[in-house]
Design a protein around this motif. Structure first.
Motif, mmCIF file in Angstrom:
data_model
loop_
_atom_site.group_PDB
_atom_site.id
_atom_site.type_symbol
_atom_site.label_atom_id
_atom_site.label_comp_id
_atom_site.label_asym_id
_atom_site.label_seq_id
_atom_site.Cartn_x
_atom_site.Cartn_y
_atom_site.Cartn_z
ATOM 1 N N CYS A 11 0.837 -1.202 0.000
ATOM 2 C CA CYS A 11 0.000 0.000 0.000
ATOM 3 C C CYS A 11 0.871 1.251 0.000
ATOM 4 O O CYS A 11 1.790 1.368 0.807
ATOM 5 C CB CYS A 11 -0.892 -0.021 1.238
ATOM 6 N N GLU A 13 0.154 4.060 1.006
ATOM 7 C CA GLU A 13 -0.118 4.911 2.177
ATOM 8 C C GLU A 13 0.487 4.330 3.455
ATOM 9 O O GLU A 13 1.202 4.999 4.178
ATOM 10 C CB GLU A 13 -1.645 5.080 2.331
ATOM 11 N N CYS A 14 0.206 3.027 3.713
ATOM 12 C CA CYS A 14 0.640 2.457 4.998
ATOM 13 C C CYS A 14 1.682 1.352 4.834
ATOM 14 O O CYS A 14 2.225 0.851 5.820
ATOM 15 C CB CYS A 14 -0.574 1.926 5.781
ATOM 16 N N CYS A 24 -6.439 -1.060 -0.135
ATOM 17 C CA CYS A 24 -5.702 -1.622 0.993
ATOM 18 C C CYS A 24 -6.695 -2.019 2.087
ATOM 19 O O CYS A 24 -7.556 -1.221 2.469
ATOM 20 C CB CYS A 24 -4.727 -0.577 1.529
ATOM 21 N N CYS A 27 -5.943 0.254 5.477
ATOM 22 C CA CYS A 27 -6.216 1.695 5.628
ATOM 23 C C CYS A 27 -7.211 2.220 4.604
ATOM 24 O O CYS A 27 -7.576 3.393 4.650
ATOM 25 C CB CYS A 27 -4.915 2.499 5.566
HETATM 26 ZN ZN LIG Z 1 -2.797 0.947 3.425
#
Ligand SMILES: [Zn+2]
Ligand SMILES: [Zn+2]
Length: 368
Positions: A11, A13-14, A24, A27
């Motif tokens: 992911c 983002e995370c 994801c 998140c």
């Molecule tokens: Zn994520």
């Protein structure tokens, strides 16, 4: 493997591993665009003051529309009753419209089916009782304010506007806060729902209690129809939405502070501190009340719309942060069918296909 499929493996983002789908599951981020919508309604941006998806976060997307139609239709009915001069009926409709929608929502998502009595007692019943008490207090302390049109005085602004706003926030939040110690109601979404439910019931019953003096000696409207249309829209739509947003935001902030895992407690910054949250909720309510006293009815309604927008954004941010943070707590379970998009998804934080927080759906919650 191509570089594109490599990007899909974790992911953006995370950093969590992506196994299936386009989002994801930890998140909710859409992996290709690295974008993320509102956790409870991912097709909408987080900072969109949408009434239905903020006050009713656990409704799947398809079920939001009946609630939207009911709100808009209800506002039209209130304006119609005001224009037709049916003021007592209009006040009754104004008092029940939003509380009824909130209770229907709690019933529809069926979140608290195994413990409905304690929840209903401390949210709906408490909100009604506290609202009646507040309405009686309001009439006793500042009887001028229950008559139309208002005559502004320093006393009215200080007491009716500011002091009573603080009393209202404390009363409306007291019921939900009594549920804070229970492990069973650990989620930020629980706190937000309790706050919204109690606040809507409070706003509705205080309208009836504070207006009952208008009917006591035979009802004679002392203001023009347009002032009444304003009053009905203010009391039936703006005030309950403002209370729901502010008390929901206040309760959600407290839940995030005291019920979330220790590492997440400061995610909202100063706004997450209960004392600051209380002052913010009080200021929102006080500003709306002072505007009603000081401005023309339509100016006051405009101010209320701005305040409702701010309150809804606050509640929305609290819900979003809570859902994302809580997603990292659990472990991946067996597949479930997402009630938002109908696809199979691992039962973790977010649906792998539409990116909705599974806690923000009735069925996923019941399965957990
Ligand atoms: Zn994520
Ligand atoms: Zn889905």
């Amino acid at each position: 493997m191509t570089p594109t499929s490599l990007e899909f493996d974790s992911c953006p983002e995370c950093g969590s591993a992506i196994s299936v789908g386009t989002h994801c599951i930890r998140c909710g981020t859409e992996t290709q665009s690295a974008s993320r919508g509102f956790a409870a309604s991912p097709t909408e941006p987080t900072y969109l003051p949408s009434v239905a998806s903020t006050l009713f976060p656990q409704l799947p997307r398809s079920s939001l529309w009946p609630f939207r139609f009911a709100l808009v239709g209800g506002a039209a009915v209130l304006a119609g009753l005001g224009a037709a001069g049916l003021f007592p009926l209009g006040l009754m409709a104004a008092a029940v419209l939003v509380p009824l929608l909130v209770v229907l929502y709690v019933y529809a998502v069926d979140v608290y089916e195994d413990e409905p009595l304690r929840v209903l007692a401390l949210t709906v019943a408490w909100g009604i009782l506290a609202g009646v008490g507040f309405g009686i207090l309001e009439r006793a302390v500042a009887p001028d304010a229950t008559a139309l049109p208002f005559t502004s005085t320093t006393w009215l602004v200080t007491v009716e506007g500011v002091l009573l706003a603080a009393v209202a926030v404390v009363l409306a939040a007291a019921g939900p806060f009594a549920l804070l110690p229970y492990e069973r109601f650990n989620d930020v979404l629980d706190g937000a729902t309790f706050g919204v439910t109690s606040a809507a019931a409070f706003a509705g019953s205080s309208v009836i209690a504070s207006s009952s003096g208008l009917f006591a000696e035979g009802f004679r409207p002392v203001a023009d129809a347009d002032v009444w249309i304003f009053r009905l829209l203010q009391q039936g739509i703006a005030t309950p939405l403002l209370f729901a947003g502010a008390i929901g935001g206040l309760a959600g902030s407290a839940w995030l502070r005291y019920r979330a895992p220790a590492r997440d407690r400061h995610r909202l910054g100063a706004l997450g501190h209960p004392l600051v949250a209380f002052v913010v909720a009080g200021l929102l309510v006080a500003a709306a009340r002072v505007a009603v006293i000081e401005l023309t009815p339509w100016q006051a309604l405009l101010v209320s719309i701005v305040l409702v927008t701010a309150a809804l954004l606050w509640l929305r941010l609290v819900i979003h942060v809570g859902l994302v943070e809580e997603s990292f707590e659990g472990n991946e379970g067996p597949s479930v069918v997402c009630a938002n998009c109908g696809n199979d998804t691992p039962s973790y934080g977010f649906c792998a296909h539409c990116g909705v927080a599974l806690k923000a759906l009735p069925k996923a919650r019941a399965a957990a």
